[in-house]
Write a protein that holds these residues in place. Structure first.
Motif, PDB file in Angstrom:
ATOM      1  N   ASN A  35      53.685 -43.869  44.463  1.00 31.02           N
ATOM      2  CA  ASN A  35      52.823 -42.771  44.048  1.00 31.02           C
ATOM      3  C   ASN A  35      53.461 -41.435  44.402  1.00 31.02           C
ATOM      4  O   ASN A  35      53.893 -41.239  45.533  1.00 31.02           O
ATOM      5  N   VAL A  36      53.502 -40.520  43.471  1.00 33.73           N
ATOM      6  CA  VAL A  36      53.999 -39.180  43.770  1.00 33.73           C
ATOM      7  C   VAL A  36      52.829 -38.206  43.881  1.00 33.73           C
ATOM      8  O   VAL A  36      52.709 -37.447  44.826  1.00 33.73           O
ATOM      9  N   LEU A  37      51.964 -38.268  42.889  1.00 30.02           N
ATOM     10  CA  LEU A  37      50.829 -37.364  42.926  1.00 30.02           C
ATOM     11  C   LEU A  37      49.531 -38.150  42.901  1.00 30.02           C
ATOM     12  O   LEU A  37      49.374 -39.094  42.133  1.00 30.02           O
ATOM     13  N   GLU A  38      48.629 -37.732  43.775  1.00 27.67           N
ATOM     14  CA  GLU A  38      47.304 -38.349  43.759  1.00 27.67           C
ATOM     15  C   GLU A  38      46.252 -37.263  43.769  1.00 27.67           C
ATOM     16  O   GLU A  38      46.266 -36.380  44.616  1.00 27.67           O
ATOM     17  N   VAL A  39      45.370 -37.333  42.812  1.00 29.71           N
ATOM     18  CA  VAL A  39      44.232 -36.424  42.789  1.00 29.71           C
ATOM     19  C   VAL A  39      43.013 -37.259  43.114  1.00 29.71           C
ATOM     20  O   VAL A  39      42.774 -38.284  42.477  1.00 29.71           O
ATOM     21  N   LYS A  40      42.282 -36.862  44.166  1.00 30.51           N
ATOM     22  CA  LYS A  40      41.152 -37.683  44.592  1.00 30.51           C
ATOM     23  C   LYS A  40      39.848 -36.895  44.529  1.00 30.51           C
ATOM     24  O   LYS A  40      39.712 -35.870  45.192  1.00 30.51           O
ATOM     25  N   ASP A  41      38.928 -37.387  43.746  1.00 32.53           N
ATOM     26  CA  ASP A  41      37.569 -36.818  43.664  1.00 32.53           C
ATOM     27  C   ASP A  41      37.559 -35.315  43.508  1.00 32.53           C
ATOM     28  O   ASP A  41      36.768 -34.619  44.131  1.00 32.53           O
ATOM     29  N   LEU A  42      38.429 -34.838  42.680  1.00 30.35           N
ATOM     30  CA  LEU A  42      38.534 -33.390  42.512  1.00 30.35           C
ATOM     31  C   LEU A  42      37.356 -32.844  41.696  1.00 30.35           C
ATOM     32  O   LEU A  42      37.057 -33.336  40.621  1.00 30.35           O
ATOM     33  N   SER A  43      36.697 -31.827  42.271  1.00 28.71           N
ATOM     34  CA  SER A  43      35.612 -31.171  41.530  1.00 28.71           C
ATOM     35  C   SER A  43      35.801 -29.661  41.587  1.00 28.71           C
ATOM     36  O   SER A  43      36.381 -29.132  42.532  1.00 28.71           O
ATOM     37  N   LEU A  44      35.279 -29.032  40.577  1.00 28.51           N
ATOM     38  CA  LEU A  44      35.407 -27.575  40.511  1.00 28.51           C
ATOM     39  C   LEU A  44      34.149 -27.005  39.876  1.00 28.51           C
ATOM     40  O   LEU A  44      33.697 -27.486  38.838  1.00 28.51           O
ATOM     41  N   THR A  45      33.592 -26.006  40.547  1.00 33.91           N
ATOM     42  CA  THR A  45      32.436 -25.345  39.924  1.00 33.91           C
ATOM     43  C   THR A  45      32.818 -23.924  39.529  1.00 33.91           C
ATOM     44  O   THR A  45      33.619 -23.272  40.188  1.00 33.91           O
ATOM     45  N   GLY A  46      32.223 -23.480  38.449  1.00 34.89           N
ATOM     46  CA  GLY A  46      32.557 -22.153  37.916  1.00 34.89           C
ATOM     47  C   GLY A  46      31.691 -21.070  38.525  1.00 34.89           C
ATOM     48  O   GLY A  46      30.950 -21.300  39.480  1.00 34.89           O
ATOM     49  N   LYS A  47      31.820 -19.889  37.930  1.00 31.90           N
ATOM     50  CA  LYS A  47      31.109 -18.716  38.424  1.00 31.90           C
ATOM     51  C   LYS A  47      29.600 -18.907  38.438  1.00 31.90           C
ATOM     52  O   LYS A  47      28.906 -18.478  39.341  1.00 31.90           O
ATOM     53  N   HIS A  48      29.111 -19.515  37.401  1.00 33.76           N
ATOM     54  CA  HIS A  48      27.659 -19.646  37.278  1.00 33.76           C
ATOM     55  C   HIS A  48      27.188 -21.000  37.798  1.00 33.76           C
ATOM     56  O   HIS A  48      26.198 -21.550  37.314  1.00 33.76           O
ATOM     57  N   ASN A  49      27.958 -21.521  38.749  1.00 38.26           N
ATOM     58  CA  ASN A  49      27.605 -22.797  39.356  1.00 38.26           C
ATOM     59  C   ASN A  49      27.644 -23.969  38.390  1.00 38.26           C
ATOM     60  O   ASN A  49      27.043 -25.000  38.646  1.00 38.26           O
ATOM     61  N   ASN A  50      28.337 -23.793  37.287  1.00 42.07           N
ATOM     62  CA  ASN A  50      28.473 -24.893  36.344  1.00 42.07           C
ATOM     63  C   ASN A  50      29.651 -25.773  36.746  1.00 42.07           C
ATOM     64  O   ASN A  50      30.651 -25.277  37.262  1.00 42.07           O
TER      65      ASN A  50
END
Ligand SMILES: Nc1ncnc2c1ncn2[C@@H]1O[C@H](COP(=O)(O)OP(=O)(O)OP(=O)(O)O)[C@@H](O)[C@H]1O
Ligand SMILES: Nc1ncnc2c1ncn2[C@@H]1O[C@H](COP(=O)(O)OP(=O)(O)OP(=O)(O)O)[C@@H](O)[C@H]1O
Ligand SMILES: [Mg+2]
Ligand SMILES: [Mg+2]
Lengths: 341, 312, 299, 512
Positions: free
Chosen positions: D254-269
């Motif tokens: 494995n070189v890259l692992e993304v785990k449970d990545l979340s992102l919320t925007g400006k308006h909490n979306n």
């Protein structure tokens, strides 16, 4: 021939613009009933006619080099620093105070030291606008204008409250001899400051052309998204460039104090900080261009004195010509059109 | 302490702020129209000054201050046009052109003053604008004090604020102008006559500055004085930015500057135990605090400062 | 100097003095208006170098440094300076005890502001003074004004503030109006061209203004109570006459009420006030009243 | 009737001839395709027609009458409408405002927004072009933006519609919808000029095709009389391999692992929701999705240009979630950004200054940039990646789009990276350049690099990726090694593949 023209295209346009400004100026001079030839020969004589006049031209050029560079440096990172005036006041003030209190130091330490102190004072004054821009997005045009007013008031307050000379004049005592920049020619007030100015031009030129930091700051100015992509901390760079800009503006104040006035006095600037904007853009934000533009302004200013004194032509016509020069240099397309005809 | 509160909430402070704000508001809205057309306007300072000069000249020549105002309008329109010519047609860098214009106009007005009146400093006194008292309004307690009696330019200012807002956000012209400020090429493809609108907008900007200048020289005083704009154009530019490139915002920001200035003037006279210079700083410090703290993050028009070259 | 020509006050008075001399003594003169402190020296050198002039006069305190240098360099040239001292044998220095005229107009204000039957006078026992910028020379005037008010000892108070600009009459006017709103009905403007706004405000709202340096009564005959006179015109004219008469001396002339270089003008002042003023004036000249030159000392 | 006729149209930019004596006839009511490589002069020709450019030579006949169309205003009056390659929309204005600007319905001298909205609604219903009338452009998807562009033209009652590469940013389903619209427009008597690089689309939709190359017309053919192969030859002037050769590779750690990545925007979306990805050495993992579904955000999170809300990103066993971009690059991240002009290049800089962008540290000694090293390195990269320019001191904005992209790719692949984040690496470049870029990516795969390929081009994903994840509204909705094109298209559009159809698709895959 054409090749030479191509290579120096911009320079030729600028030169034509200046000529054009003088042509329009001559119409005005004529209209107000003066002799154009007398006016311009007085102007030329006043700016370059003899060694003394030439030295005065250089003396007037120096502060404009610094304030012009300061604006240009701000532009490099995409920031419009209108705060040169305030930064210069802080620089001048700090320089004078430091020189007076550190008068026990020998000249070779004192001069560089107070010069740096002056620059740093300017830096401190430009830090806040840079920081606020980076942190909260507060527009630097607004904040630097406000900082000008605050800076001028604060130096005046500190001066009167703590550092005033015992006279009715709002000024400090004279700085010690050891802190004064030596004159190149007796009585000319043209001092080593000219070398400092040129040195700073070279440094800034190399800084932006050769160093990594310069590259990073410039990248932020040219394309902030790309800078971030390249791992450049654009906020940090903006603050840094504002501080460098403030440093150079501070040097304008420092060299006036150390070379010309030998003390801090309120109201010493006729708006060098604002003229710096014109100088920077006229010089296309390039260090050597700034030198050229500052010299042009310095010459007009100095020549104007003789024009006023001996040709009896109001100084204000000189101001008109300055305005015309800036307008025309800003509009190469106009010049191109005229040249083609 | 209650002395300070007294001046802060004093009706006179609010009323003085109206007077102080007038040239700022005119010029700031002039800034809005210029910058919404994509043209950065540092020339507000010079335009104000020229307007002040033209106003006095008109009144001097005719003895009628209203003709003076007309002169200021014509002069403003002309300078707006020249500025447009340089920034649009000759593609001059907007900042340079603005700075150049300021220097040029400072020189010209001072020079003309010497020719006309033989003095670099002040012109002769001319007939200024009278205060107009609005019958019913002036007898209402608070409102009467604030709005009851002013010269015509003050009332015009309020009208201009509202009309400008309507023009910008409710009329076809305004919609097209906003499109141009954001993206000139897009405006072009929509068949919008960009140049016509830009020129109109800049001429309007000049006219507003002319009115602001006329207020200084004919409304507030009744003579012209060298460099009498004294930095108000730069403050107006700041107010335009602060107010989010919106006439209402520009008015609000100008009024805030003016109010804090009026406050500062009154606090100076209170003999407080605060250094005078610190009191004088209040308007500037407050502006920075509000700007940094209020998180007003309006974006400038996306096309601000750019030149659009057609291939026609 | 600060504010420049066209202030109808200090600078114009100096110019007036030149014109007077020209008329009376048939002299020729040139004048120049520097736009920056750094330019003073350049101008002075240009004048001195030309060797055309019998006397070169520097108007304004901030020329002292430049003149010190230049007068040393051109020891044969006669110079004069107004408002500051330069210790060189070829420089005649004329300085004024600014606080003395401040005192006179302050005292006059205090006496006037209680005459409430005058329509221009209100009930409040408050008078004001507006300075151009906070600098010692202006503060000496203000200190004199405050001392004069205190001297009246009739419950009248003085307030003061600054325009922070020598040439912004609009702001000078607003500042005056703010004082008027706060109850001051007599305001003295010591603010260069900004001071013109003070008189304009008084005229508009019909209260009293006090002019500075020259007699500014003609600007608003009904509202200019008096003027804090500083006879720069006379001084200039006398300096020129001294040169013509061969009496030029490089010494310091400290001028005040005694020399009639400072004073007040009659304008709208009533008899009884003038009488009081004259008494005080005698006492000042006799040294019985000592007037502080800084605001701190007054407080 | 010949509704449009170009007669010997020539357009130059300085010395460069973009259109060289173009003769072309468009018939009323047809769908006419314009085909050609990047820079062939397609857009330029249409801009001449639409009044944005004035040609140096030649004449345009409209409805068999000579017409001087010298500005777009006139073009619009003459019934022309153009949907531009780069959308001409104002982000901060609403869809309705964008549509009506320049031709506003009035009431008492003011803009009648109510009526405007109704009119927009009416046209959008009429042509099945759904848009939210009061939403700002910056808040709607690219597909919807395109519908706004079409509405703009229809609102102005255009009879002749020019579509400049409208499909480049659309999903297959959206392309289908668009084609339905086109057919409908044609049915109502409108004439359509359709520009594309894509042969298949051309075959599908057009009546006639004209191919341009290097500013000249190569020929016009009836669609029914030609084949993709022939068109490709006409375009490029040589045979083109439409498929790539992918060799088997050894897949490593494995070189890259993304785990449970979340992102919320400006308006909490929620912009990204629990994303999990792992990429091993020698593997290309593809992310498929319609643009605007979180790809850009994912790209920026992995590159360190955006702070994640929760989750971790691990590269070579090291948690890099909170490490700044610069350090990530030093630890072996290479990034081909989706927007080369906004992020990947500084257009006012010359090539040499661009080649060190992001690697500036490695060319610095004592704080000074090493000019000589940089120039040498730059020359090497440019040779290897076939970046064509006049000199190293050329500024990048003088390069063609394809060359700009090759410059970015050359820079990013030359640093011996461990992990390559390649976002839309072939966006807007022509067939020849695509071939070259694909081969380079495969080369990297062969060198055991781990590659994350974010792309909107299904062909590209299907031919390059070892595994494909489909992203929809910020979520990974599907993860498989093999898909059919249809299946991918459905998933990208957020539709579940029906059970019965699934079997059929799998069947087909096995048979492939
Ligand atoms: N404004 C301009 N100035 C100079 N050159 C231009 C300009 N616009 C286009 N060109 C050049 O003209 C040529 C034709 O460009 P055009 O945009 O018409 O190509 P295209 O066929 O539409 O290509 P693509 O498929 O990439 O959109 C290109 O080489 C381009 O770089
Ligand atoms: N705006 C411009 N100004 C000046 N020259 C340009 C401009 N745009 C493109 N060119 C020049 O035109 C030439 C052709 O560019 P074009 O975009 O057509 O390339 P291309 O053949 O399509 O290549 P690619 O497929 O790699 O995009 C290039 O050499 C470029 O330098
Ligand atoms: Mg191209
Ligand atoms: Mg194209």
């Amino acid at each position: 021939m054409i090749k030479i023209f191509k290579k120096h295209e911009n320079f030729i346009y600028s030169l034509t613009a200046i000529v054009l400004a003088f042509l329009v100026g001559s119409v005005l001079i004529h209209l107000s009933g003066f002799s154009v030839i007398k006016a311009y020969s007085a102007l030329f004589d006043g700016a370059f006619g003899n060694v003394f006049n030439l030295t005065q031209t250089f003396m007037n050029t120096i502060p404009l080099i610094f304030t012009g560079l300061a604006v240009a440096i701000g532009f490099k990172s995409g920031l419009f620093n209108i705060g040169g005036e305030g930064q210069m006041y802080l620089g001048a003030f700090a320089t004078a105070i430091a020189a007076i209190y550190l008068n026990f130091l020998p000249g070779y330490i004192l001069i560089p030291l107070v010069l740096i102190i002056g620059g740093l004072a300017g830096s401190i004054w430009s830090f806040l606008p840079g920081y606020l821009k980076a942190k909260t997005g507060a527009h630097e045009v607004v904040t630097t204008i406000m900082m000008n007013y605050i800076g001028i008031l604060i130096t005046s307050y500190l001066l009167l409250k703590y550092f005033k000379e015992n006279s009715p004049i709002p000024q400090t005592v004279l700085i010690p001899e050891s802190a004064r920049l030596p004159e190149l020619i007796e009585y000319s007030r043209l001092t080593w400051a000219i070398f400092i100015a040129i040195f700073v031009i070279i440094i800034i030129d190399i800084f932006f052309k050769r160093t990594k930091l310069g590259y990073k700051i410039q990248t932020v100015g040219e394309n902030r998204s790309a800078a971030e992509y390249a791992g450049i901390n654009s906020n940090k760079m903006m603050v840094l460039s504002m501080m460098i800009s403030g440093f150079v503006a501070g040097l304008a104040g420092a060299t006036i104090v150390m070379g010309v006035l030998h003390r801090f006095i309120t109201n010493f600037s006729p708006g060098y900080g604002f003229t710096g904007i014109a100088v920077a853009v006229l010089g296309k934000n390039k260090p050597w261009g700034v030198l050229f533009a500052a010299f042009l302004f310095g010459a007009l200013q100095t020549g104007g004195i003789t024009m006023q004194l001996f040709a009896k032509i109001p100084m204000d016509l000189m101001v008109v010509i300055q305005g015309l020069v800036i307008l025309f240099v800003a509009a190469p397309i106009l010049i191109k059109k005229l040249l083609r005809k | 302490m209650h002395e300070i509160l007294d001046v802060i909430f004093n009706i006179n402070t609010f009323s003085a702020a109206i007077r102080i704000s007038v040239p700022l508001v005119f010029a700031a809205i002039g800034g809005v129209f210029s910058e919404r057309a994509g043209i950065i306007n540092l020339g507000l300072e010079g335009m104000l000054l020229a307007g002040a000069f033209a106003g006095v000249l008109g009144s001097y020549l005719t003895g009628n201050p209203y003709i003076g105002v007309l002169f200021a309008i014509i002069c403003g329109a002309f300078i707006g046009f020249i500025f447009a010519l340089f920034t649009i047609k000759f593609e001059a860098n907007h900042v340079v052109a603005g700075v150049g214009l300021n220097i040029l106009l400072l020189g010209i007005t001072t020079w003309l003053m010497q020719i006309l009146w033989g003095s670099r400093g002040t012109s002769v006194n001319v007939t200024g604008l009278n205060e107009i008292t609005i019958p019913v309004l002036s007898s209402i307690p608070v409102l009467g004090k604030l709005f009851g009696s002013h010269n015509i330019l003050v009332y015009l200012m309020f009208i201009v604020v509202i009309i400008s807002w309507i023009i910008l956000f409710k009329t076809p012209f305004g919609l097209r102008l906003r499109v141009i400020g954001e993206h000139q090429e897009a405006a072009d493809t929509l068949g919008i006559k960009i140049r016509k609108i830009q020129y109109t907008s800049l001429i309007f900007s000049g006219i507003l500055c002319g009115l602001g200048g006329a207020y200084l020289s004919l409304g507030h005083l009744n003579w012209f004085s060298m460099n009498m704009s004294a930095g108000r154009g730069y403050m107006a530019l700041a107010a335009n930015i602060f107010g989010g490139w919106n006439p209402l915002g520009a008015f609000g920001a100008s009024y805030l500057f003016a109010y804090t200035d009026a406050l500062q003037m009154r606090m100076q006279a209170l003999n407080l135990n605060v250094p005078n210079e610190i009191i004088q700083m209040i308007p500037y410090i407050l502006t920075i605090l509000v700007l940094a703290g209020a998180m007003i993050r309006s974006r400038p028009p996306a096309g601000l400062g750019k030149h659009y070259k057609t291939n026609r | 100097a600060t504010g420049g020509l066209g202030d109808k006050s200090f600078n114009d008075a100096a110019m007036e003095g030149m014109k007077m001399a020209k008329e009376n003594y048939a002299i020729e003169y040139d004048h120049a208006e520097p736009s920056a402190i750094t330019e003073y020296e350049t101008y002075l050198v240009q004048f001195a170098n030309s060797k055309k002039y019998d006397l070169i006069i520097s108007i304004g305190f901030d020329q002292a440094d430049a003149l010190t240098k230049i007068s040393e360099r051109f020891p044969k040239q006669n110079f004069a300076i107004i408002d500051m001292v330069v210790f060189n044998p070829n420089v005649a220095s004329y300085v004024y005890k600014e606080q003395e005229r401040g005192f006179m107009v302050g005292y006059a204000s205090a006496l006037m502001t209680i005459k409430t039957d005058d329509v221009r006078i209100n009930e409040d026992k408050l008078v004001g003074v507006i300075g151009g910028m906070k600098i010692p020379l202006i503060d000496a005037n203000i200190a004199g004004f405050m001392s004069g008010v205190n001297y009246a000892n009739n419950g009248v108070k003085a307030i003061h503030s600054y325009v922070n600009h020598w040439a912004d009459p609009a702001k000078g006017k607003e500042l005056t109006l703010s004082m008027y709103e706060q109850g001051a009905d007599i305001v003295w403007g010591a603010a260069g061209r900004s001071g013109l706004g003070v008189i304009n405000a008084a005229k508009e709202k019909n209260f009293y203004a006090i002019g500075a340096d020259s007699d500014q009564g003609y600007l608003a005959p009904e509202n200019v109570l008096t003027n804090g006179m500083k006879r720069v015109d006379n001084t200039v004219s006398i300096a020129i006459k001294d040169v013509i008469d061969g009496k030029f001396e490089g010494k310091i002339y400290s001028l005040g009420l005694k020399e009639d270089a400072l004073g007040y003008s009659i304008n709208l002042l009533p008899e009884d006030v003038i009488k009081e003023l004259e008494i005080a004036k005698e006492k000042i000249i006799a040294g019985e009243i000592v007037i502080p030159a800084t605001i701190e000392e007054v407080k | 009737m010949n509704i449009i006729e170009f007669r010997s149209i020539t357009k130059k930019f300085g010395d460069f001839i973009a259109n060289d004596k173009i003769d072309l006839i468009i018939k009323k009511g047809e769908i006419h395709c314009l085909l050609g490589e990047n820079g062939a002069g397609k857009t330029t020709l249409m801009n001449n027609l639409f009044g944005l450019y004035n040609p140096e030579e030649g004449e345009i006949f409209l409805r068999e009458k000579p017409c001087k169309i010298d500005n777009p205003h006139k073009a619009i009056e003459l019934g022309l409408g153009m949907i531009h390659q780069h959308f001409m929309l104002i982000d901060r204005l609403t869809t309705t405002e964008n549509i009506i600007a320049g031709e506003e319905p009035l009431k008492n001298g003011l803009v009648d927004m109510k009526k405007a909205r109704e009119q927009v609604k009416q046209i959008s219903d009429n042509y099945h072009l759904a848009v939210k009338t009061d939403e700002k452009i910056e808040n709607i998807s690219v597909g919807e933006q395109q519908r706004v562009e079409i509405l703009k033209v229809l609102y102005r009652k255009a009879e002749i519609l020019i579509f400049d590469e409208p499909t480049a940013v659309l999903t297959p389903q959206e392309v289908n919808d668009l084609f339905t619209t086109l057919k409908e427009l044609k049915a109502r008597g409108k004439t359509i000029i359709f520009i594309t690089h894509k042969l298949e689309e051309t075959m599908n939709i057009s009546d006639r095709v004209t191919v341009l190359r290097k500013g000249k017309v190569i020929g016009t053919v009836n669609t029914c009389d030609t084949s993709p192969k022939e068109l490709a030859r006409m375009m490029v002037g040589r045979e083109v391999l439409l498929n790539v050769n992918k060799e088997k590779c050894n897949i490593g750690d494995n070189v890259l692992e993304v785990k449970d990545l979340s992102l919320t925007g400006k308006h909490n979306n929620l912009l990204l929701k629990n994303i999990n990805i792992s990429i091993r050495k020698g593997e290309i993992v593809g992310i498929a999705g319609v643009s605007g579904n979180g790809q850009l955000e994912l790209e920026e999170c992995i590159a360190g240009l955006r702070k994640v809300t929760s989750g971790t990103i691990i590269m070579n066993g090291e948690d890099i979630t909170h490490i700044p971009t610069g350090i990530r690059r030093k630890r072996g991240l290479s990034h081909i950004p989706s927007d080369r002009l906004k992020r990947g290049l500084v257009s006012s800089y010359d090539l040499a200054k661009n080649i060190i962008l992001g690697n500036q540290d490695s060319f610095t000694k004592n704080g000074f940039l090493q000019k000589k090293d940089i120039n040498e390195y730059c020359k090497k990269v440019m040779e290897k990646f076939d970046v064509r320019c006049q000199s190293l001191n050329d500024t990048v904005d003088n390069l063609s789009g394809g060359n700009q992209q090759k410059l970015v790719i050359g820079r990013e692949l030359s640093t011996d990276p461990k992990f390559i984040l390649a976002a839309q690496p072939t966006r807007g470049v022509d067939v020849g350049a695509i071939e070259f870029i694909h081969n380079n990516l495969l080369e990297m795969r062969k060198k055991n690099k781990a590659i994350l390929l974010i792309s909107a081009e299904l062909e590209e994903l299907l031919s390059l990726a070892d595994r494909i994840l489909v992203i929809y509204e910020g979520e990974i909705v599907s993860k498989k090694n093999k898909y059919t094109k249809e299946e991918l298209g459905l998933l990208m559009a957020g539709k579940k593949v029906p059970k019965g159809k699934m079997k059929e698709l799998e069947e087909r895959l096995r048979n492939d």
